[in-house]
Write a protein that holds these residues in place. Structure first.
Motif, short mmCIF file in Angstrom:
data_model
loop_
_atom_site.label_atom_id
_atom_site.label_comp_id
_atom_site.label_asym_id
_atom_site.label_seq_id
_atom_site.Cartn_x
_atom_site.Cartn_y
_atom_site.Cartn_z
N HIS A 201 0.81 -1.23 0.00
CA HIS A 201 0.00 0.00 0.00
C HIS A 201 0.83 1.27 0.00
O HIS A 201 0.37 2.32 0.41
CB HIS A 201 -0.99 -0.05 1.16
N ALA A 206 -0.13 5.15 -11.45
CA ALA A 206 -1.03 4.45 -12.37
C ALA A 206 -0.33 4.11 -13.69
O ALA A 206 -0.54 3.02 -14.24
CB ALA A 206 -2.28 5.29 -12.63
N GLU A 233 -14.63 1.36 -13.91
CA GLU A 233 -14.73 1.28 -12.46
C GLU A 233 -14.50 -0.15 -11.97
O GLU A 233 -13.77 -0.40 -11.03
CB GLU A 233 -16.14 1.78 -12.06
N HIS A 250 -8.68 -1.31 -13.44
CA HIS A 250 -8.85 -0.11 -12.62
C HIS A 250 -7.57 0.04 -11.81
O HIS A 250 -7.15 -0.92 -11.16
CB HIS A 250 -10.07 -0.28 -11.71
N TYR A 251 -6.97 1.22 -11.85
CA TYR A 251 -5.66 1.40 -11.20
C TYR A 251 -5.76 2.25 -9.93
O TYR A 251 -6.13 3.42 -10.01
CB TYR A 251 -4.67 2.02 -12.20
N TYR A 252 -5.48 1.63 -8.80
CA TYR A 252 -5.47 2.34 -7.52
C TYR A 252 -4.02 2.63 -7.16
O TYR A 252 -3.23 1.68 -7.01
CB TYR A 252 -6.11 1.50 -6.42
N GLU A 253 -3.70 3.90 -6.96
CA GLU A 253 -2.29 4.24 -6.72
C GLU A 253 -1.79 3.80 -5.35
O GLU A 253 -0.59 3.77 -5.12
CB GLU A 253 -2.06 5.74 -6.95
N ASN A 254 -2.69 3.46 -4.46
CA ASN A 254 -2.25 2.99 -3.14
C ASN A 254 -2.28 1.47 -3.02
O ASN A 254 -2.30 0.92 -1.93
CB ASN A 254 -3.10 3.62 -2.03
N SER A 255 -2.32 0.81 -4.16
CA SER A 255 -2.34 -0.65 -4.13
C SER A 255 -1.46 -1.23 -5.24
O SER A 255 -1.65 -0.91 -6.42
CB SER A 255 -3.77 -1.16 -4.29
N SER A 258 -3.82 -4.91 -6.59
CA SER A 258 -5.19 -4.91 -7.11
C SER A 258 -5.23 -5.01 -8.64
O SER A 258 -5.84 -5.93 -9.19
CB SER A 258 -5.91 -3.65 -6.64
N GLU A 350 -11.58 -7.66 -3.91
CA GLU A 350 -10.27 -7.51 -3.27
C GLU A 350 -10.02 -8.63 -2.25
O GLU A 350 -8.98 -8.65 -1.59
CB GLU A 350 -10.19 -6.15 -2.54
#
Lengths: 500, 500
Positions: A201, A206, A233, A250-255, A258, A350
Motif C-alpha cells: 500500500h 497508475a 470502475e 482499474h488502477y489504484y495508486e495505493n495498491s 489490485s 479484493e
C-alpha cells in the motif's frame, strides 16, 4: 454445407451481428459522454429487439424443426449439431419472453449502469433502489417464463449461468465450504500479525501499473493483436469475436496488487475467448461454455497460478525493477506471503482466496431471499450487513463498500454470483489435474506459460459452448465436478502459510 | 401522431439503430485490435445489409406512397414532412442498389481503412491500389444507378454530398477562384520571408496540446457532457445522435498549430451536430444538411473566427502560459501572422486558407478524371504530382505526402472533396452576414462565443436536413450561395497580411 443449415446459418449471422452491436454499445458506454445515455439506451433497446426478432421467428422455428430430425441431422458436423442443440434451447427459452418486454428490459439495463455508478460514487443506495426494483421485477418475470415444474424461481435464474447447478446442489456446496473452511478463517483471523502487507500500500503510479499489467497479460499469453485493455470502475471482459477480446482494469495508486491480479484474472477470461475455434466464433456456440467455466479460467490464472511462488520466480525481478524504492528489501517470499494474506474484508473483488467464497455465499443467500420474496429492496442493505457480520465478522460503514459494490445486479444478472465459487472449485480441480499430466511447477518456474495455455485451449477453450461444463471436466480429468479439490487446495495452502 | 406516420417511424427507428451500430463500429475501429478487422468487417457488412432491408422494403414503400398524398400529408408537422421528403429521395436512390452489393461494399470499406493506413505509413501506394480499384468500381457502379439523363457520372456522385452542385457549376466556381486567387498565391510566394513561423515548430508536448485542445473546444461551446475527443491518424467528427458527438485529433509534437486548428475545425462540425433539434435527432433528418454546409461550420470556426486577431485576444495569454519558454517574445500579432502565413505546400489539412482551395481543385479534377475513365489507378500518383506542380508549384517526394494523404477514398467517398471548397465559400458568406447582424468582432474580443453559436444554432444547426443548403442561406442571409464573399475575404485578408 447442408442447404437447410446454410439457410439457418444466414439467419444466425444476422442475429450475431445484432448481438455484437449491442456488445459494442455496452462496451462503449464506459467511455461515452455522460449525457448520451438516454438516447443510446433507446438504440440499444431497438437493436436488442431486432436481435430477438432475428432469432425468434417462424423461419427459424421451421428450420429448427426440419433440421432436428434424423434426416436433417445426417450431414451435420459436430459444430453444426452443437449450434443446433444450443439454438433449440435458446429458442425455447427466448420465445417465452414477449419481444416488447425483452426490448424494454434491454433499454432499462442500458439506463441502469450510470445510475448504479453514480449511486455507488455518492454512497446513495436510495438513488439506485427504484431502478433495482424494476430490474428485479423483470429478472423474476423472465425466470418465471422458463421455470420448470419442481424448480424454484431462483433455480430457473441459476440455469442461465450454470446448467444443472440447482439450489439443492449449491446449498450443499456452500454448506461444505462453510463447515470446512469456516474454522480456518477463524483461526487465521487470530494470526493477523504473521504476514506484513504494508508495502503493498505504498504509492504505485497508475502509468507504471498500466505498463506492468500490459506486460503480465502478454506474459500469460493474452494476444494484443486480437485484444485490448481499457479502463472502467469495475474490471470485466467482453468480446466481439475471437479476434477482438477486450478487458478493462482499474488502477489504484495505493495498491500494488489490485490491478495486477485483475489483469491476470481478466486475462484468463480473455485467453478463453481468444482460444475459441475460428470455426465457431461469431456463432451462438462461440464463447465460453458457462459462467462457472469462465470463472474457472480467470481464477485459475489469477490464483492457482498467479498467487503461487513459482509463477513469480521468473518475473519478480521485473516487478522490483519497476518499483525499486517501494520494493527495496521485499523478498520474493515476502511478496508471496503478502499477496496471499487472508483477512475478512468488505470488498469481494479484493478478497483473498480463502475468504472469497464467503462473499459469494452471502450474495447467494441474498439472491435466494430476493427470489423467494422474503426481502424487499429497501431491506437489502440491512440484510447485507447482517450476513457480513455473521459470516465474516465485518460490517460495512456505508453502502458503497456494501451492497452497491458490485455492478451485476444493475446489469440484470441474478444467479451469476454462484458461478464465481463454482469457478474457483473447478479451477482447483483443473490445477490438480494439470499437475498430474505436465510438470506444472517447472513450467512456471521457467516462465514457460505456453504449454499450459495450449493444454487449456485444446481441452477447454476451443470448444466454446459445443461441450458443457460437466462434459469438459469429464473428458479432461476423467471425473465430474468435484469440490473436494478446492477444499483440499485452500486448506493445504493456508495451513502452510499461517503455520497452523 | 398520424397513425401511418407512426408505423413508418417505427420502421425508421429500426433503420436508425442499425445505422448507429455501423457508425459505432466505424468509430471503434480506430482503437480496435489490429487483428479484429476481417471478422468485424463481416459484422459491419451484415449490419449494413440489415439497415438496407429495414429502409428498403415493401412496407416502407407502401407507407411512403400512402403518406405522400394530400390526404396523407394533412396532419404532418414540418419535421414529419421533411422526413418524408428525405425518405422518398433516399428510398428511390437506395432501392436502385442491389442489397447484396451494398453489403459487400460496406464490408469492403471496413476492410479498406487499415490497408490505407498501413500503405500511408509505409509509403506503399501499390499495397493500397488494388483495394482502391475495387472501391472505385463500386463508387462508379453506385453513381451509375442514380445517374439521371443529362448528368455525368461524376455529377451523380457529387449529388450525394451537395445537392444541385454539378460539374458545370463547380468548373465555373474553381475557374473563378483560380483566376482571382492564383495571382495572389504567386505574389505571396515571392514574399516568404515576411512572416516568421519558426516558433510554431518548437517542441510542444502532446499532453499539454491535448489539454489546450480540450480547453479550446469547450471555449467555442463544444459540450463535453454530450461529446468527446479521441485520437486517430486523420481528425474527423461523427455522431451517434445529438447527445453523443465525437471527434478525433492528432498531436504532432513539432507543431503548435496543427492540433489546435483541427480541434476548432472538428469542434465546429461538433457544434452543428450538437445543435440538431431533439425532435429530429435519431431520424434521417437528424444531421447536418450537406457536406458543404457542414464544412462551412467547421471552417467558419477554424478560419473566419479561429484565425482572426479578435478570437485570440482574450485567450492568447493562456496559450503563452501553457508554453512560456516556447512563446517567450512572441506577441499576439506575431502569432496571428504566423497562423495565417501562406505558402504552397503538400498536405491539404495543413494548408493555409489561401492555398487550400487549390488542394481541393486538384482532387476535384482527379476525381472527374477517375469517373470519366481517363486515368487508371496505377497512373494516379503521377497525375497527382503533375497537378501539384501545375497549381501550387510543389511536388511530393513520396505518396505518403501525395496521393495517400487523405482517407476519403478508402471510405468510398468520391465527390466529397469539392464540399470543402464550397464550405469555405459558405463560411465567408455567413461571416459577412453575421458581421451585419451582430457586433461580431466585439463578441470575439470579449470572449463571448455564445451569441454567435446561438445564432448559428437558430438559423442553421437545429434544422438538420429539414432545410437544404440553399434554403438555409436564403432564409438566413437573404441571398443564395454566392462565392464572391469568399474571394473578397481572402483577397482582403492576404493583401493586408503581405502588404500587397
Amino acid at each position: 454445407m447442408n442447404e437447410k443449415f446454410s439457410q439457418l446459418k444466414s439467419q444466425l449471422d444476422r442475429a450475431y451481428a445484432l448481438e455484437a452491436a449491442c456488445t459494442l454499445f455496452n462496451w462503449d458506454q464506459y467511455n461515452a459522454p455522460k449525457g448520451s445515455i438516454e438516447n443510446t439506451a433507446k438504440i440499444i433497446g431497438t437493436l436488442s429487439g431486432e436481435h430477438y426478432r432475428a432469432l425468434i421467428n417462424d423461419d427459424v422455428r421451421r428450420l429448427l424443426e426440419e433440421l432436428s430430425t434424423d434426416e436433417g441431422l445426417k450431414d451435420l458436423s459436430f459444430h453444426e449439431r452443437s449450434i443446433l442443440k444450443l439454438l433449440n434451447k435458446q429458442f425455447h427459452k427466448l420465445s417465452l419472453i414477449p419481444p416488447k418486454e425483452y426490448e424494454v428490459f434491454s433499454a432499462l439495463i442500458a439506463r441502469a449502469y450510470p445510475v448504479w455508478e453514480t449511486a455507488k460514487n455518492n454512497n446513495d443506495y436510495a438513488a439506485f433502489a427504484p431502478v433495482l426494483d424494476e430490474i428485479i421485477a423483470y429478472a423474476k418475470k423472465f425466470a418465471g417464463y422458463s421455470q420448470k415444474p419442481g424448480q424454484t424461481l431462483y433455480d430457473a435464474a441459476l440455469d442461465d449461468y450454470e446448467e444443472g447447478f440447482t439450489t439443492q446442489i449449491l446449498d450443499h456446496f456452500f454448506e461444505r465450504l462453510s463447515t470446512s473452511l469456516g474454522p480456518l478463517v477463524k483461526a487465521i483471523s487470530q494470526k493477523q500479525d504473521l504476514i506484513d502487507t504494508s508495502f503493498l500500500h505504498k504509492t504505485y503510479p497508475a502509468a507504471t501499473q498500466k505498463d506492468f499489467c500490459h506486460f503480465i497479460a502478454q506474459y500469460i499469453g493474452f494476444d494484443f493483436n486480437r485484444g485490448m485493455i481499457s479502463e472502467s470502475e469495475h474490471p470485466f471482459t467482453t468480446q466481439i469475436h475471437n479476434h477482438d477480446v477486450r478487458f478493462t482494469n482499474h488502477y489504484y495508486e495505493n495498491s500494488l496488487d489490485s490491478a495486477i491480479f485483475s489483469a491476470i484474472h481478466e486475462g484468463g477470461h480473455g485467453l478463453y475467448e481468444q482460444g475459441i475455434d475460428d470455426d465457431i466464433t461469431m456463432t451462438i456456440a462461440g464463447s465460453g461454455t458457462s459462467m462457472g467455466m469462465h470463472e474457472s479460467q480467470s481464477r485459475f490464472y489469477e490464483n492457482n497460478l498467479g498467487r503461487s511462488r513459482e509463477f513469480w520466480t521468473p518475473i519478480y525481478d521485473k516487478l522490483v525493477d519497476t518499483y525499486p524504492s517501494q520494493l527495496k528489501n521485499v523478498s520474493l517470499e515476502d511478496f508471496y506471503r503478502a499477496i496471499n494474506a487472508s483477512r475478512p474484508s468488505l470488498i469481494r473483488t479484493e478478497a483473498d482466496e480463502l475468504t472469497y467464497p464467503f462473499h459469494i455465499m452471502i450474495r447467494y443467500e441474498i439472491e435466494k431471499a430476493i427470489f423467494e420474496g422474503t426481502v424487499t429492496v429497501k431491506q437489502l442493505p440491512d440484510l447485507w450487513r447482517e450476513k457480513y457480520k455473521e459470516y465474516l465478522g465485518v460490517v460495512p460503514d456505508n453502502d458503497t463498500e456494501g451492497i452497491l459494490q458490485d455492478m451485476h445486479w444493475s446489469g440484470g444478472s441474478f444467479g451469476y454470483f454462484p458461478s464465481y465459487a463454482i469457478g474457483s472449485a473447478i479451477a482447483a480441480q483443473i490445477y490438480h489435474h494439470l499437475a498430474t499430466v505436465m510438470p506444472l511447477k517447472t513450467y512456471l518456474t521457467e516462465g514457460r506459460l505456453a504449454p499450459i495455455r495450449e493444454y487449456l485451449k485444446e481441452h477447454i477453450h476451443r470448444f466454446g459452448k459445443c461441450k458443457n461444463t460437466q462434459e469438459i471436466l469429464k473428458d479432461m480429468t476423467g471425473e465430474p465436478f468435484n469440490p473436494d479439490y478446492y477444499i483440499q487446495y485452500l486448506t493445504q495452502k493456508y495451513t502452510e502459510l499461517y503455520n497452523l
